[in-house]
Design a protein around this motif. Structure first.
Motif, short mmCIF file in Angstrom:
data_model
loop_
_atom_site.label_atom_id
_atom_site.label_comp_id
_atom_site.label_asym_id
_atom_site.label_seq_id
_atom_site.Cartn_x
_atom_site.Cartn_y
_atom_site.Cartn_z
N GLY A 17 50.69 38.59 33.84
CA GLY A 17 51.69 40.01 33.69
C GLY A 17 53.01 39.13 32.79
O GLY A 17 53.85 39.89 32.34
N ALA A 67 46.54 26.08 37.39
CA ALA A 67 46.25 26.28 36.32
C ALA A 67 47.06 24.37 35.78
O ALA A 67 47.65 23.80 35.52
CB ALA A 67 46.11 26.82 35.65
N GLY A 233 45.38 39.72 38.44
CA GLY A 233 44.78 38.73 39.10
C GLY A 233 43.26 39.15 39.29
O GLY A 233 42.03 39.11 38.39
N LEU A 236 43.11 44.54 41.94
CA LEU A 236 43.25 45.21 42.58
C LEU A 236 43.16 46.69 42.27
O LEU A 236 43.62 47.45 40.98
CB LEU A 236 45.40 45.12 42.98
CG LEU A 236 44.93 46.11 44.29
CD1 LEU A 236 44.88 45.60 45.65
CD2 LEU A 236 46.90 46.20 44.49
N GLY A 412 39.03 30.66 33.89
CA GLY A 412 39.66 29.70 34.30
C GLY A 412 40.20 29.42 32.45
O GLY A 412 40.41 28.37 32.45
N GLY A 414 42.67 31.59 31.70
CA GLY A 414 43.88 32.83 31.44
C GLY A 414 45.11 32.31 30.61
O GLY A 414 45.94 32.81 30.58
N GLU A 416 44.87 30.20 28.71
CA GLU A 416 45.01 29.36 26.80
C GLU A 416 44.71 31.54 26.63
O GLU A 416 44.55 31.24 25.50
CB GLU A 416 43.65 29.24 27.00
CG GLU A 416 42.57 29.25 27.69
CD GLU A 416 41.27 27.77 27.63
OE1 GLU A 416 40.76 28.25 26.37
OE2 GLU A 416 40.82 27.82 28.19
C1 FAD Z 1 42.15 24.60 39.65
C2 FAD Z 1 42.19 25.44 38.66
C3 FAD Z 1 42.70 25.17 37.22
C4 FAD Z 1 42.25 25.63 36.06
N1 FAD Z 1 42.61 24.86 34.59
C5 FAD Z 1 42.56 26.16 33.94
C6 FAD Z 1 43.25 25.76 32.68
O1 FAD Z 1 42.71 24.16 32.35
N2 FAD Z 1 43.27 26.69 31.52
C7 FAD Z 1 43.56 28.05 31.68
O2 FAD Z 1 43.63 28.45 30.82
N3 FAD Z 1 43.11 28.32 33.05
C8 FAD Z 1 42.70 27.06 33.78
N4 FAD Z 1 42.91 28.34 35.15
C9 FAD Z 1 42.93 29.18 34.84
C10 FAD Z 1 44.06 30.20 35.83
O3 FAD Z 1 44.49 29.80 36.22
C11 FAD Z 1 44.33 31.59 35.27
O4 FAD Z 1 43.75 32.44 34.36
C12 FAD Z 1 45.28 32.66 35.09
O5 FAD Z 1 46.35 31.64 35.70
C13 FAD Z 1 45.20 33.81 35.80
O6 FAD Z 1 46.67 34.20 35.40
P1 FAD Z 1 46.67 35.66 36.67
O7 FAD Z 1 48.18 36.31 36.00
O8 FAD Z 1 45.95 36.71 35.33
O9 FAD Z 1 46.80 35.70 37.92
P2 FAD Z 1 48.20 34.96 39.12
O10 FAD Z 1 47.94 33.58 38.33
O11 FAD Z 1 46.31 34.57 39.97
O12 FAD Z 1 48.65 36.15 39.43
C14 FAD Z 1 48.31 37.42 40.35
C15 FAD Z 1 49.34 38.32 40.20
O13 FAD Z 1 49.57 39.35 41.33
C16 FAD Z 1 49.86 39.30 42.06
N5 FAD Z 1 49.06 39.93 43.46
C17 FAD Z 1 48.27 40.35 43.43
N6 FAD Z 1 47.54 41.54 44.33
C18 FAD Z 1 49.25 41.85 44.76
C19 FAD Z 1 49.44 43.06 45.23
N7 FAD Z 1 48.31 43.01 46.30
N8 FAD Z 1 50.88 43.28 45.30
C20 FAD Z 1 51.40 42.98 44.73
N9 FAD Z 1 51.03 41.81 43.52
C21 FAD Z 1 49.98 41.40 44.02
C22 FAD Z 1 50.21 37.86 42.62
O14 FAD Z 1 52.22 37.58 43.05
C23 FAD Z 1 50.71 37.64 40.62
O15 FAD Z 1 51.64 37.59 40.80
C24 FAD Z 1 42.76 27.12 36.38
C25 FAD Z 1 42.90 28.11 37.46
C26 FAD Z 1 42.67 27.08 38.63
C27 FAD Z 1 42.41 27.65 40.05
#
Ligand code: FAD
Length: 438
Positions: A17, A67, A233, A236, A412, A414, A416
């Protein structure tokens, strides 16, 4: 000339986002003033970056805070056309993100916490995809890719290196994701101030909507229909209070450890008096610790054992309270498919420590290290290895069509993929605005 108004609602303030917000603002800022367009941008999320970097508030469904993070490339699987299509696209996102950081020079800004290092993969039994250096895992996609490299034995003991059929290395980066998100959000705010006359920006990190269409009420309610960007993420759904039907969490438990900061750290800072009272032997051991700052290493055991062991430095900015005294490292990690168990597993903790100490003994030398935190996070993945969804679609609400851009399901990888995926979002946004005018 009449002013055209456009409206964007971004739902989600994770790395996807915020990167989408940053690239939209940059695109608007760089666009010609002749277009005479006024933008209304609203960012809403249940969780957002911590503005106080010394007070990070973790939430289990906020994947970005868990991450490590590093860029760790993987080879594409040629046996499944659908998977290959996702993987090729995601490989491009990762190299675009890598280049974005370099071109912006963000690695040179201390608060960004982005640090370029060497990445090493130690693989005991390479799958055919690794052995054949399929797409995404060769020098077409990676800078300074070295096949059959060796690692300084101070980092990984030779007896562990000897067990690996492959050790490959490449240029990569590590980033302290929770702190990087604060930096990225501040960069977004700077951009909104720079183009005040073109943009009206609002955000709220305390909003939990039950389905995506509920985001509409956070718009201006003017006749301009907003384009909604779904960066939640898990994906939804539009009318149902549930994640994408293919959502499949991959649980990951990691350990955040700290070690005393060496007198000379690899970032070049010299702390003159820090080790004055210590004995010479301790100083030399601590200098070995500083070698860990120049790399990130991932070990893959044989498929029968199926364990992954990695360390990733979490660089600290100067404004962090531990900057002068500690180095932070993530030791990982577990991958439990389709598990949403939030509780810490003591068995996992012991296994992570055991594997970490075997592979990287000098990080745990002297008993100086400290377990700062045990993390449990959920990689937002999809069933059957389906990749991320970055697409434009249309949904109807109260008899009116709305353009929706999906940008979720980054499992895993997001961080990068973030800036490359955000560039794709911007191209869809332009299409979305055009289609809204039909
Ligand atoms: C242990 C671990 C290690 C990792 N290591 C790596 C790594 O080394 N390198 C790498 O690239 N990635 C890594 N990842 C993966 C990475 O963390 C995710 O792919 C990335 O953070 C996804 O980002 P996102 O913004 O899509 O989701 P999120 O960070 O989950 O953000 C989702 C957003 O949507 C909001 N949201 C969700 N539902 C609602 C709702 N109903 N109403 C309002 N807001 C809502 C949340 O509050 C948040 O703001 C790792 C993940 C884990 C768990």
């Amino acid at each position: 000339m009449p002013i055209t108004e456009r409206e964007i609602i971004i739902v989600g303030a994770g790395v996807i986002g915020l990167s989408s917000l940053y690239r939209s603002l940059e695109d608007i800022n760089n666009s010609s003033d002749k277009n005479n367009i006024k933008y209304y941008i609203n960012l809403i999320a249940k969780n957002g970056p911590s503005l106080d970097i010394n007070d990070i508030k973790y939430a289990p469904d906020y994947a970005s805070f868990f991450a490590g993070a590093h860029q760790r490339p993987f080879p594409s699987d040629y046996s499944d056309d659908e998977k290959l299509t996702f993987q090729r696209r995601e490989s491009i996102y990762t190299s675009e993100t890598f280049n974005f950081f370099i071109n912006k020079g963000w690695n040179l800004i201390n608060e960004s916490t982005i640090k370029f290092v060497r990445g090493y993969d130690c693989i005991e039994s390479p799958t055919p995809e690794y052995a054949n250096f399929n797409d995404g895992y060769n020098n077409g996609n990676l800078k300074h890719f070295i096949i059959n490299d060796t690692i300084d034995p101070d980092l990984v003991p030779l007896k562990e290196q000897d067990k690996c059929k492959m050790i490959n290395s490449y240029d990569t980066y590590v980033v302290n994701t929770p702190l990087y998100l604060s930096f990225l959000f501040k960069k977004c705010i700077e951009l909104t101030k720079k183009c005040k006359q073109k943009i009206q920006f609002k955000y709220n990190f305390d909003i939990n909507i039950s389905c995506l269409k509920d985001a509409i009420i956070f718009g201006t309610q003017s006749p301009n229909k907003p384009v909604i960007i779904n960066c939640t993420g898990r994906g939804l759904q539009w009318e149902i209070s549930a994640p994408d039907k293919d959502y499949c969490p991959i649980r990951g438990q990691t350990l955040l450890i700290s070690v005393p900061k060496p007198a000379i750290s690899s970032e070049g800072s010299y702390i003159s008096s820090f080790f004055k009272s210590k004995e010479n032997e301790t100083i030399s051991n601590n200098n070995i610790v500083s070698k860990f700052e120049g790399a990130t290493i991932t070990h893959q055991s044989s498929p029968e054992i199926g364990e992954w062991t990695f360390y990733i430095q979490r660089p600290l900015p100067k404004s962090h309270s531990d900057y002068n005294s500690k180095l932070y490292f993530i030791i990982g990690g577990t991958k439990n498919l389709n598990s949403s168990v939030e509780e810490i597993s003591e068995k996992d903790t012991q296994k992570l420590l055991q594997n970490g100490q075997r592979m990287f003994p000098n990080l745990f030398a002297n008993g100086d290290w400290k377990l700062e935190r045990i993390n449990v996070g959920f990689r937002p993945a999809k069933k059957n290895n389906k990749g991320s969804d970055v697409s434009l679609c249309h949904k109807v609400y109260n008899g009116e069509p709305f353009a929706i851009i999906n940008a979720y399901g980054f499992a895993g990888y997001g961080v990068e993929c973030s800036m490359g995926a955000a560039a794709h979002v911007i191209s869809l946004l332009k299409k979305g605005f055009k289609e809204s005018l039909l």
